[in-house]
Design a protein around this motif. Structure first.
Motif, PDB file in Angstrom:
ATOM      1  N   LEU A  95      -2.361   4.031 -15.379  1.00 26.34           N
ATOM      2  CA  LEU A  95      -1.458   4.854 -14.566  1.00 26.34           C
ATOM      3  C   LEU A  95      -2.267   5.822 -13.709  1.00 26.34           C
ATOM      4  O   LEU A  95      -1.933   6.065 -12.541  1.00 26.34           O
ATOM      5  CB  LEU A  95      -0.485   5.634 -15.459  1.00 26.34           C
ATOM      6  N   HIS A  97      -3.444   3.980 -10.692  1.00 27.48           N
ATOM      7  CA  HIS A  97      -2.374   3.808  -9.701  1.00 27.48           C
ATOM      8  C   HIS A  97      -2.202   5.090  -8.883  1.00 27.48           C
ATOM      9  O   HIS A  97      -2.144   5.052  -7.648  1.00 27.48           O
ATOM     10  CB  HIS A  97      -1.050   3.483 -10.393  1.00 27.48           C
ATOM     11  N   LEU A  98      -2.089   6.222  -9.587  1.00 26.29           N
ATOM     12  CA  LEU A  98      -1.848   7.485  -8.880  1.00 26.29           C
ATOM     13  C   LEU A  98      -3.052   7.873  -8.032  1.00 26.29           C
ATOM     14  O   LEU A  98      -2.910   8.315  -6.896  1.00 26.29           O
ATOM     15  CB  LEU A  98      -1.537   8.605  -9.897  1.00 26.29           C
ATOM     16  N   PHE A 149      -0.754   2.631   2.493  1.00 27.60           N
ATOM     17  CA  PHE A 149      -0.133   3.086   1.249  1.00 27.60           C
ATOM     18  C   PHE A 149       0.293   1.928   0.344  1.00 27.60           C
ATOM     19  O   PHE A 149       0.837   2.156  -0.723  1.00 27.60           O
ATOM     20  CB  PHE A 149       1.095   3.946   1.570  1.00 27.60           C
ATOM     21  N   LEU A 150       0.099   0.706   0.796  1.00 26.58           N
ATOM     22  CA  LEU A 150       0.628  -0.432   0.033  1.00 26.58           C
ATOM     23  C   LEU A 150      -0.469  -1.339  -0.518  1.00 26.58           C
ATOM     24  O   LEU A 150      -0.189  -2.424  -0.993  1.00 26.58           O
ATOM     25  CB  LEU A 150       1.562  -1.251   0.933  1.00 26.58           C
ATOM     26  N   VAL A 201      -0.136  13.714  -3.865  1.00 24.14           N
ATOM     27  CA  VAL A 201      -0.216  12.833  -5.045  1.00 24.14           C
ATOM     28  C   VAL A 201      -1.553  13.021  -5.767  1.00 24.14           C
ATOM     29  O   VAL A 201      -1.598  13.133  -6.999  1.00 24.14           O
ATOM     30  CB  VAL A 201      -0.010  11.356  -4.635  1.00 24.14           C
ATOM     31  N   PHE A 255      -3.343   5.589  -5.005  1.00 20.94           N
ATOM     32  CA  PHE A 255      -2.236   5.736  -4.050  1.00 20.94           C
ATOM     33  C   PHE A 255      -2.636   6.718  -2.949  1.00 20.94           C
ATOM     34  O   PHE A 255      -2.245   6.571  -1.793  1.00 20.94           O
ATOM     35  CB  PHE A 255      -0.960   6.254  -4.745  1.00 20.94           C
ATOM     36  N   LEU A 277       1.559  12.814   3.376  1.00 15.04           N
ATOM     37  CA  LEU A 277       2.249  11.997   2.375  1.00 15.04           C
ATOM     38  C   LEU A 277       1.370  11.690   1.163  1.00 15.04           C
ATOM     39  O   LEU A 277       1.879  11.512   0.054  1.00 15.04           O
ATOM     40  CB  LEU A 277       2.720  10.681   3.008  1.00 15.04           C
ATOM     41  N   TRP A 325      -3.290  -0.198  -2.529  1.00 17.54           N
ATOM     42  CA  TRP A 325      -4.237   0.467  -3.424  1.00 17.54           C
ATOM     43  C   TRP A 325      -4.665  -0.401  -4.608  1.00 17.54           C
ATOM     44  O   TRP A 325      -5.741  -0.210  -5.159  1.00 17.54           O
ATOM     45  CB  TRP A 325      -3.662   1.792  -3.905  1.00 17.54           C
TER      46      TRP A 325
END
Lengths: 545, 102
Positions: free
Chosen positions: A248, A251-252, A302-303, A219, A255, A215, A305
């Motif tokens: 941004l 964030h990526l 995953f929540l 990314v 993640f 998952l 980062w």
């Protein structure tokens, strides 16, 4: 699963995966998961050595306050090399690709992974990606740090950003395919009778890791492609001058890269669950909670980062949410630590080398995890952000946690992998040398970081020198500690005593097949009839002395 | 092709999806030249998502796959949603200032 009686350490000549065929070609074209695990072992050891040399150079520079060995830019390239090699080409593949590859089919009674050829392809992708990245790092290098933060990486850096990113991109597919292979194998190839709740906890850890690999990795792959596209074609995704947003990128990047920490630590936890129960001679305490906590960690990872971004300009409310969620990860992590401790409690504990590493892991991981809670606190994080406190924290997790578990697992399963015993005395010495060297290296960094020494500079104020000298001295000891197992593992391949099929008297299907196993793993497909870790009451003698 | 066709709606379904994908591609090009304001991106993403869904459901046989496969796809969509919505929770609240900072 019933416990096998230890048998005498005498091995009659019989075909196994090591002597099934000979020649370089038989290894480079193999589809046997055990041989591929050996290929991975050699590969990640090579990348670990490169990263280790870079770490040694960093510590050499920091021996004195002045920047007297390297110029600032060279220093930046060296710590970037250290980070990229260690994270992407050692820590992420190490336990899943080496121990996971070797053990998952054996532990579930399968003949191989679900997609043996894809497994070999995964190894080639890691090698190709690693060599491309290494080529870039040698031919000029890059100075962005392993995090590739924009807009520095996309606009200002003169390093080999795109080539290195391509190397990591390719290696990422190795990780994805390994995860895919594990998930399909665990769903479809378990031996008769091996239900999900009879599956060894090592396999549960690999399953949780595989979820993150599948998952998360796409990314980071796309994010690095975007960095390359912006650098080459000036697309304006992250560059504020063109309407992009550098936050941004963060964030990526995080993640994936925060869950990537769990790609490193979940397999380590999986190893520890096996070691603790085997050397306590007791069934694991709280099997279902340990298994469930692996999945919970994978999902929660995953929540959280945004805790890497508290000072990035991220909104205050997002920071608050990320802070709360980050604290929540401590719950499943603590469940594991408490259950391991409860397993040890009143166990017939045998302090052999694998358990020494496991105990080292529990202490160091707990320390690293608790300091992680400091960093999840919004206010405190601002004080220690980008200081050596952070460096110490994540090394306690990644080195004190993952590498201790990796070495513990290597010692535990080495008789199965090689069919040989390693020297017990030297292995205990190495465990202690590593533990002492590690703490001497990284504990002073907590202090120096809390006092305000920033990371990623080749110079520092003189008042920090004593602590930095301690750290460099510790790194020297740590380096020697890592060399000792390398030497005696290689030595044991030629001179070590033959290992029994089950030298630890452990449960688990992998111990019910010869050491080393035949190519097809089991002569007859095993049938599982009971719960895992069904250790008989009382201490069983083991064949190692 | 014939083996694939059986049990998955047949060749006719594939041709129908192919023509739909072509039509949606033309729609994408047409939409790119319209002044839709803030709807530019949502419209483009909507068309792209529809095309991806058709490929996954029909060409990749997701529609007729076991529930486990559907669960795998569903979980990846869930985590994509995490990525988008949690990131958005930052961007959409950037201008919110806590009361004690005002």
């Amino acid at each position: 699963m019933s416990t096998s009686e230890p048998v005498p350490a005498v091995r009659p000549a019989r075909p196994d995966y090591l002597n099934a065929s000979y020649g370089v070609r038989s290894w480079l074209l193999t589809s046997d998961h055990k041989r591929i695990a050996i290929l991975y072992l050699i590969t990640v050891t090579f990348f670990f050595a490169i990263g280790g040399v870079a770490a040694a150079l960093v510590r050499l520079e920091l021996l004195t306050p002045a920047g007297d060995v390297f110029q600032a830019e060279t220093y930046n390239k060296i710590f970037t090399t250290h980070g990229i090699m260690m994270v992407f080409f050692f820590l992420i593949p190490a336990i899943p690709a080496v121990l996971g590859n070797f053990l998952v089919p054996l532990m579930i009674g399968a003949k191989d992974l679900a997609f043996p050829r894809i497994n070999l392809l995964s190894w080639y992708l890691l090698v190709i990606g690693g060599l491309i990245a290494l080529w870039a790092l040698i031919h000029g290098g890059l100075d962005t740090g392993w995090t590739f933060y924009t807009p520095y990486s996309t606009v200002y850096s003169n390093g080999w950003v795109v080539v290195t990113a391509v190397g990591i991109f390719i290696a990422g597919f190795s990780s994805i395919l390994t995860g895919l292979n594990f998930i399909v194998t665990l769903h479809t190839m378990r031996a008769p009778g091996m239900t999900w709740t009879r599956m060894p906890l090592f396999c549960w850890g690999m399953y949780a890791t595989a979820i993150i690999q599948i998952l998360g990795t796409p990314v980071i792959a796309i994010t690095l492609l975007l960095v390359g596209a912006e650098r080459l074609f000036h697309l304006g995704i992250f560059d504020p001058a063109q309407g992009g947003d550098p936050v941004l990128f963060q964030h990526l990047f995080w993640f994936y890269s925060h869950p990537a920490v769990y790609i490193m630590i979940l397999p380590a936890m999986a190893v520890i669950s096996e070691l603790v129960t085997a050397f306590s001679r007791k069934p694991i305490f709280g099997y279902k909670f340990i298994a469930g906590s692996s999945i919970a960690i994978a999902a929660l990872s995953f929540l959280v980062w945004g805790h890497h971004m508290f000072v990035s300009g991220q909104s205050v409310y997002a920071g608050l949410v990320f802070s709360i969620l980050s604290f929540m990860v401590a719950i499943p992590s603590a469940i594991k630590v408490f259950n391991w401790t409860a397993t040890l409690y009143k166990g017939s504990v045998s302090y052999q080398t694998p358990l020494l590493y496991a105990l080292g892991f529990i202490g160091l991981f707990t320390f690293g995890g608790l300091t992680g809670l400091f960093l999840a606190s919004l206010g405190l994080d601002i004080h220690v952000h980008d200081t050596y406190f952070i460096v110490a924290h994540f090394h306690y997790i990644m080195v004190g946690g993952t590498i201790m578990a990796y070495l513990g697992g290597m010692h535990y399963w080495w008789p199965k992998i090689s069919g040989k015993l390693y020297p017990e005395y030297w292995s205990r010495v190495s465990a202690w040398v590593i533990f002492i060297g590690f703490n001497l290296t990284f504990f002073p960094q907590f202090i120096v970081g809390y006092l305000g020494m920033p990371r990623r500079y080749h110079q520092y104020p003189e008042e920090f020198q004593v602590l930095n000298v301690m750290s460099t001295a510790g790194a020297s000891i740590l380096g020697i500690g890592y060399l000792i197992p390398l030497v005696y593992f290689i030595w044991s391949m030629r001179y070590g005593k033959d290992a029994a099929d089950n030298p630890w008297g452990a449960t688990g299907l992998e111990w019910q097949t010869p050491s080393p196993p035949p190519t097809e793993n089991f002569v007859e497909t095993p049938v599982v009839s009971g719960r895992p870790y069904d250790y008989a009451t009382g201490r069983e003698e083991v064949a190692l002395g | 092709m014939s083996a694939h066709g059986k049990g998955h709606g047949g060749v006719g379904a594939y041709i129908g999806v192919f023509l739909t994908l072509m039509a949606l591609t033309l729609l994408t090009v047409w939409a790119a030249y319209q002044h839709l304001g803030i709807w530019n991106t949502p419209v483009a993403l909507g068309i792209a998502t529809t095309k991806a869904a058709l490929v996954a459901l029909i060409f990749m046989h997701l529609k007729d796959s076991p529930k486990l496969t559907a669960m795998v796809v569903g979980s990846s969509l869930l985590f994509l949603a995490f990525l988008i919505f949690v990131t958005a929770s930052d961007y959409l609240t950037r201008k919110w200032v806590p009361i004690y900072f005002r």
